[in-house]
Structure formats: structure tokens, C-alpha cells
Write an enzyme that holds these catalytic residues in place. Structure first.
Site, PDB file in Angstrom:
ATOM      1  N   ILE A  73     -50.662  41.329 -55.821  1.00 14.12           N
ATOM      2  CA  ILE A  73     -49.277  40.969 -56.125  1.00 14.12           C
ATOM      3  C   ILE A  73     -48.911  41.442 -57.527  1.00 14.12           C
ATOM      4  O   ILE A  73     -47.829  42.004 -57.755  1.00 14.12           O
ATOM      5  CB  ILE A  73     -49.061  39.451 -55.988  1.00 14.12           C
ATOM      6  CG1 ILE A  73     -49.431  38.976 -54.572  1.00 14.12           C
ATOM      7  CG2 ILE A  73     -47.610  39.095 -56.285  1.00 14.12           C
ATOM      8  CD1 ILE A  73     -49.384  37.474 -54.397  1.00 14.12           C
ATOM      9  N   TYR A  74     -49.814  41.225 -58.468  1.00 14.95           N
ATOM     10  CA  TYR A  74     -49.587  41.664 -59.850  1.00 14.95           C
ATOM     11  C   TYR A  74     -49.405  43.180 -59.905  1.00 14.95           C
ATOM     12  O   TYR A  74     -48.484  43.680 -60.557  1.00 14.95           O
ATOM     13  CB  TYR A  74     -50.775  41.241 -60.704  1.00 14.95           C
ATOM     14  CG  TYR A  74     -50.714  41.642 -62.158  1.00 14.95           C
ATOM     15  CD1 TYR A  74     -49.940  40.915 -63.060  1.00 14.95           C
ATOM     16  CD2 TYR A  74     -51.448  42.725 -62.632  1.00 14.95           C
ATOM     17  CE1 TYR A  74     -49.896  41.275 -64.404  1.00 14.95           C
ATOM     18  CE2 TYR A  74     -51.413  43.083 -63.969  1.00 14.95           C
ATOM     19  CZ  TYR A  74     -50.630  42.359 -64.853  1.00 14.95           C
ATOM     20  OH  TYR A  74     -50.599  42.718 -66.185  1.00 14.95           O
ATOM     21  N   ALA A  75     -50.256  43.906 -59.208  1.00 18.04           N
ATOM     22  CA  ALA A  75     -50.171  45.362 -59.200  1.00 18.04           C
ATOM     23  C   ALA A  75     -48.843  45.824 -58.608  1.00 18.04           C
ATOM     24  O   ALA A  75     -48.207  46.761 -59.125  1.00 18.04           O
ATOM     25  CB  ALA A  75     -51.338  45.954 -58.417  1.00 18.04           C
TER      26      ALA A  75
END
Length: 264
Positions: free
Chosen positions: A160-162
Site C-alpha cells: 500500500i505504501y509503495a
């Protein structure tokens, strides 16, 4: 032929206001210090007002010039718009806030997805939109977003962060394209492994921590002050023909595959 400007003069930010969002700690604080050292009046904005005030105090001690601390919640459009209204003449915007939920994607929840996206991607969008609109009206400005090397390469648990940081890169390119003729430059910094509050989970696992250091070509984690130079470059006239760019500051992480060193 007109004389070329002196290179040191191109890095001089005297008389300019630089808003640094995320200035209470980590890369944001280091960025604030660097911009202040170059002569900018720095607005230290953060949800952590106590931390922002501490950063402003250090700036005043090291430069002898005043800095301003303000509380800011980047998940609030009204709060972001109010910041722009308070500092309409800002010529530099740097935004470093981020949060991560390190879980395998199949174990994440909708709420976790929404939180990561709202802070990393939508928070950046809110700031870019409001400050970009104001800077365009004044025909000048430099906006610096913070993505991550995770926008390019991932590891399990960073999905999700990526995705959010990859979105930041694309928003950066878009705004650069839309505001270029209005005199506004927009660039992104993609930090590699730096020790910040966001990487405390990695630091708590010695094997994980050491693996990050070994992957970088320089064989170590980045030091916080090492982000200040790239930020100053993009904020200043030294980068007057640079926009829409993604600048890796990763110790050479992305320059090598890092599996092993061949005996050649």
C-alpha cells in the site's frame, strides 16, 4: 554576452519563504535546517506542534533568524487551505509526512489502506493543489514532494505504501506539466534507507536493518543531514531548468542488484 550568475548565488534563498510540512522530525526537520541555513524564512508545519516549535527554535539558534511553527493536519483540506492563506507568498514547499502499515497485502484492512493513502497520497495532493494554485498565480515557486525508492521497487509488506508513493511520483509529473509555463517547478525526492520515525520497525530487527545497509552501494543507511543538499538544490535557482524529475537519494540502492559481489 551577459555574465553567468555565480553558482553560490544560485543556492541563496535569502528573502524567500519555505514551507516545510513534516518539520518536527526526521527528513522534514533536516530539510528545514538546510533551507534555513541557505537564508530562507522557514515555516515549520507539522501535526506535532511541539516538535515543530522545537525545530523552529533550533533554526533560530543556528541562523539567528526567526522561523515560524504552525500546526497542520494534512488530512484536512480546510487546514491546508488555511496554511496557504496565511503564507500566500511562499516560494518553496517541501512535504515529507508519511506513514506505513507493514503487512502482507492479504492481511491488510480497508481502514489501513485508507489511512496510508490519505496521508501519503491525498495529503500530498491537497498540499500540491492549494500551494500550486497560489504559486501559479504569482508565476513562481518550487514544490518538492517526497516519494520513496519504494515507488520503484517493493518488498513483501510494503504494497500500500509503495502504491501511494508511486502515485506521488505521478502527481508530481502531472503538476510539473500543468504549471511549467506558470513558472512553477515541481520535483520529487525518492529517499532510500534513512533512519527516521518511519523506519523504527526496521531498526528493531537487526537482520532487517543490516540487510538494508548491505544492499546500498555505499554500504550504510543515510544520515538525516544528507537529504538537505538535494532539497536545497531543487528549492533553489540552481535547479531552474529541472522539473518533473524524480531524484533518488538512496546511497546507490537502485544502482546495483545487491545479491552478492562477484569475484571479478
Amino acid at each position: 554576452m551577459s555574465a553567468s550568475p555565480r553558482i553560490p548565488d544560485l543556492f541563496d534563498l535569502a528573502g524567500r519563504t519555505a514551507v516545510v510540512v513534516g518539520a518536527a522530525s526526521g527528513l522534514g526537520q533536516a530539510s528545514a535546517f538546510g533551507l534555513a541555513d541557505a537564508g530562507a524564512h522557514v515555516v515549520c508545519a507539522d501535526l506535532d506542534l511541539t516538535g515543530a516549535k522545537a525545530t523552529a527554535t533550533v533554526i533560530e539558534q543556528r541562523t539567528g533568524s526567526a522561523a515560524t511553527a504552525v500546526e497542520l493536519d494534512i488530512t484536512s483540506t480546510a487546514a491546508v487551505d488555511a496554511l496557504v492563506e496565511r503564507f500566500p507568498a511562499a516560494e518553496v514547499l517541501v512535504m515529507t509526512p508519511g506513514m506505513n502499515v507493514r503487512k502482507r497485502m492479504t492481511e491488510t484492512t480497508d481502514d489501513e489502506f485508507d489511512r496510508v493513502i490519505d496521508i501519503n497520497l491525498k495529503g500530498t495532493y491537497r498540499l500540491m493543489r492549494s500551494f500550486g494554485r497560489e504559486m501559479a498565480s504569482q508565476q513562481r515557486g518550487s514544490i518538492i514532494t517526497f516519494a520513496s525508492f519504494r515507488a520503484i521497487v517493493v518488498e513483501p509488506g510494503q504494497g500500500i505504501y509503495a502504491a501511494a508513493k508511486a502515485g506521488v511520483v505521478q502527481l508530481t509529473k502531472t503538476l510539473a506539466s500543468e504549471l511549467g509555463t506558470a513558472g512553477v517547478r515541481v520535483n520529487s525526492i525518492l529517499p532510500g534507507p534513512f533512519e527516521t520515525p518511519l523506519t523504527e520497525q526496521i531498526k528493531s530487527d537487526e537482520e532487517w536493518w543490516d540487510a538494508y545497509a548491505q544492499k546500498a552501494a555505499l554500504g550504510r543507511w543515510g544520515l538525516l543531514h544528507e537529504i538537505a543538499g538535494p532539497v536545497l538544490f531543487l528549492a533553489s535557482d540552481a535547479s531552474s531548468y529541472v522539473t518533473g524529475h524524480s531524484l533518488l537519494v538512496d546511497g546507490g540502492w537502485m544502482a546495483q542488484d545487491g545479491r552478492f559481489t562477484p569475484r571479478v
